[in-house]
Enzyme design. Structure first.
Site, short mmCIF file in Angstrom:
data_model
loop_
_atom_site.label_atom_id
_atom_site.label_comp_id
_atom_site.label_asym_id
_atom_site.label_seq_id
_atom_site.Cartn_x
_atom_site.Cartn_y
_atom_site.Cartn_z
N ASP A 67 -18.33 -55.90 -14.48
CA ASP A 67 -19.65 -55.32 -14.20
C ASP A 67 -20.67 -55.75 -15.25
O ASP A 67 -20.34 -56.39 -16.25
CB ASP A 67 -19.57 -53.79 -14.13
CG ASP A 67 -18.63 -53.20 -15.18
OD1 ASP A 67 -18.60 -53.72 -16.32
OD2 ASP A 67 -17.93 -52.23 -14.88
N ASN A 136 -14.86 -39.26 -15.00
CA ASN A 136 -15.09 -38.80 -13.63
C ASN A 136 -14.28 -39.61 -12.61
O ASN A 136 -14.49 -39.48 -11.41
CB ASN A 136 -16.58 -38.83 -13.27
CG ASN A 136 -17.15 -40.24 -13.20
OD1 ASN A 136 -16.46 -41.23 -13.50
ND2 ASN A 136 -18.41 -40.36 -12.82
N HIS A 138 -14.14 -42.99 -12.34
CA HIS A 138 -14.65 -44.30 -11.91
C HIS A 138 -13.85 -45.44 -12.53
O HIS A 138 -13.36 -45.33 -13.65
CB HIS A 138 -16.14 -44.45 -12.21
CG HIS A 138 -16.49 -44.66 -13.65
ND1 HIS A 138 -17.18 -43.73 -14.40
CD2 HIS A 138 -16.29 -45.70 -14.49
CE1 HIS A 138 -17.37 -44.21 -15.62
NE2 HIS A 138 -16.83 -45.39 -15.70
N GLU A 143 -18.72 -45.35 -9.01
CA GLU A 143 -18.81 -43.91 -9.23
C GLU A 143 -18.19 -43.14 -8.06
O GLU A 143 -17.93 -43.71 -6.99
CB GLU A 143 -20.28 -43.51 -9.41
CG GLU A 143 -20.99 -44.18 -10.57
CD GLU A 143 -20.60 -43.62 -11.94
OE1 GLU A 143 -19.55 -42.95 -12.06
OE2 GLU A 143 -21.35 -43.87 -12.91
#
Length: 261
Positions: A67, A136, A138, A143
């Site tokens: 990314d 979380n 990811h 996400e």
């Protein structure tokens, strides 16, 4: 998935690096998926040790980063292009011309994202993908609620992700709000996945990804769909695993012909 629970973060890095090294040793021209952030730092440190000892070479390998932030200057020290060049390409001896990072500065971001997936396919696909996981759930910057079929694309970073990454910037306001990330569908096409996690802050995410239901709410659970996924965690990150004793038992009794370290 193969779940490996180890006593310390240093051991996590060493064993995960051994898995990467086994792939590159068998195929020197391997395509390696490169993650950033703090989770894979131990992997890169151990791989560097192997390279410096003459045990391993990335000279023929290719690399694709997971990314990149959107809009951040290329020369910014926390652009992932800078991080990959500084912490991976140089130390491990990659040919810089054989390492790609998503272009978060492109005039046409949608086209650049599609072109990135095309470049991975043209390289023959990723042989081994390094992954971390966010608190979380990811992976990459996929996400919660990301589609399991998603491709490289633009995503809006969750506030919790921006807060977690603020430690790399002078102030939270400097953390970009958008990124370009390989999609879950892109990641799942890699031949091998190696995910690492350390510390109690990752315990809930690891438990949900490994033992929870397959859910887009926990993007890391997509690894349950992969034929060759290895999850390497320390004791703190493993704290929420209900079958932890079984994972320890299976690793301790792993046949020699299956071992990579």
């Amino acid at each position: 998935m193969e779940i490996i629970i180890l006593p310390t973060p240093a051991e996590v890095g060493r064993v995960a690096a051994a898995k990467i090294a086994s792939v590159v040793t068998e195929k020197p021209s391997a395509v390696v998926g490169l993650a950033t952030g703090s989770s894979p730092e131990g992997i890169y440190a151990d791989l560097r040790r192997r390279v410096e000892a003459g045990e391993l070479s990335f000279a023929q390998a290719r690399g694709f980063a997971l990314d990149e932030y959107v809009g951040i200057p290329l020369e910014h020290p926390e652009s992932y292009a800078s991080v990959i060049a500084r912490d991976v390409v140089g130390p491990l001896g990659f040919d810089p011309s054989r390492v790609r990072v998503p272009d978060g500065r492109a005039g046409d971001l949608a086209f650049a994202a599609k072109e990135y997936d095309a470049a991975i396919r043209a390289a023959g696909g990723v042989d081994v993908q390094i992954l971390g996981i966010g608190a979380n759930g990811h992976i990459g910057f996929n996400e919660p609620t990301s589609s399991f079929a998603s491709r490289t694309r633009i995503k809006t970073l969750a506030p919790s992700t921006r807060e977690a990454n603020a430690r790399f910037f002078d102030s939270p306001d400097q953390v970009p709000t958008h990124c370009m990330t390989q999609g879950l569908g892109t990641i799942l096409e890699a031949r091998e996945l190696v995910l690492v996690a350390q510390g109690s802050a990752k315990a809930d995410a690891i438990a949900a990804a490994v033992e929870g239901p397959l859910s887009s709410f926990v993007p890391g659970s997509a690894l349950q769909l992969h034929e060759h996924a290895t999850v390497v965690v320390d004791e703190e990150a493993a704290a929420g695993l209900r079958l932890a004793d079984y994972y320890r038992y299976t690793y301790a009794n792993k046949p020699s012909w299956q071992r990579f370290e």
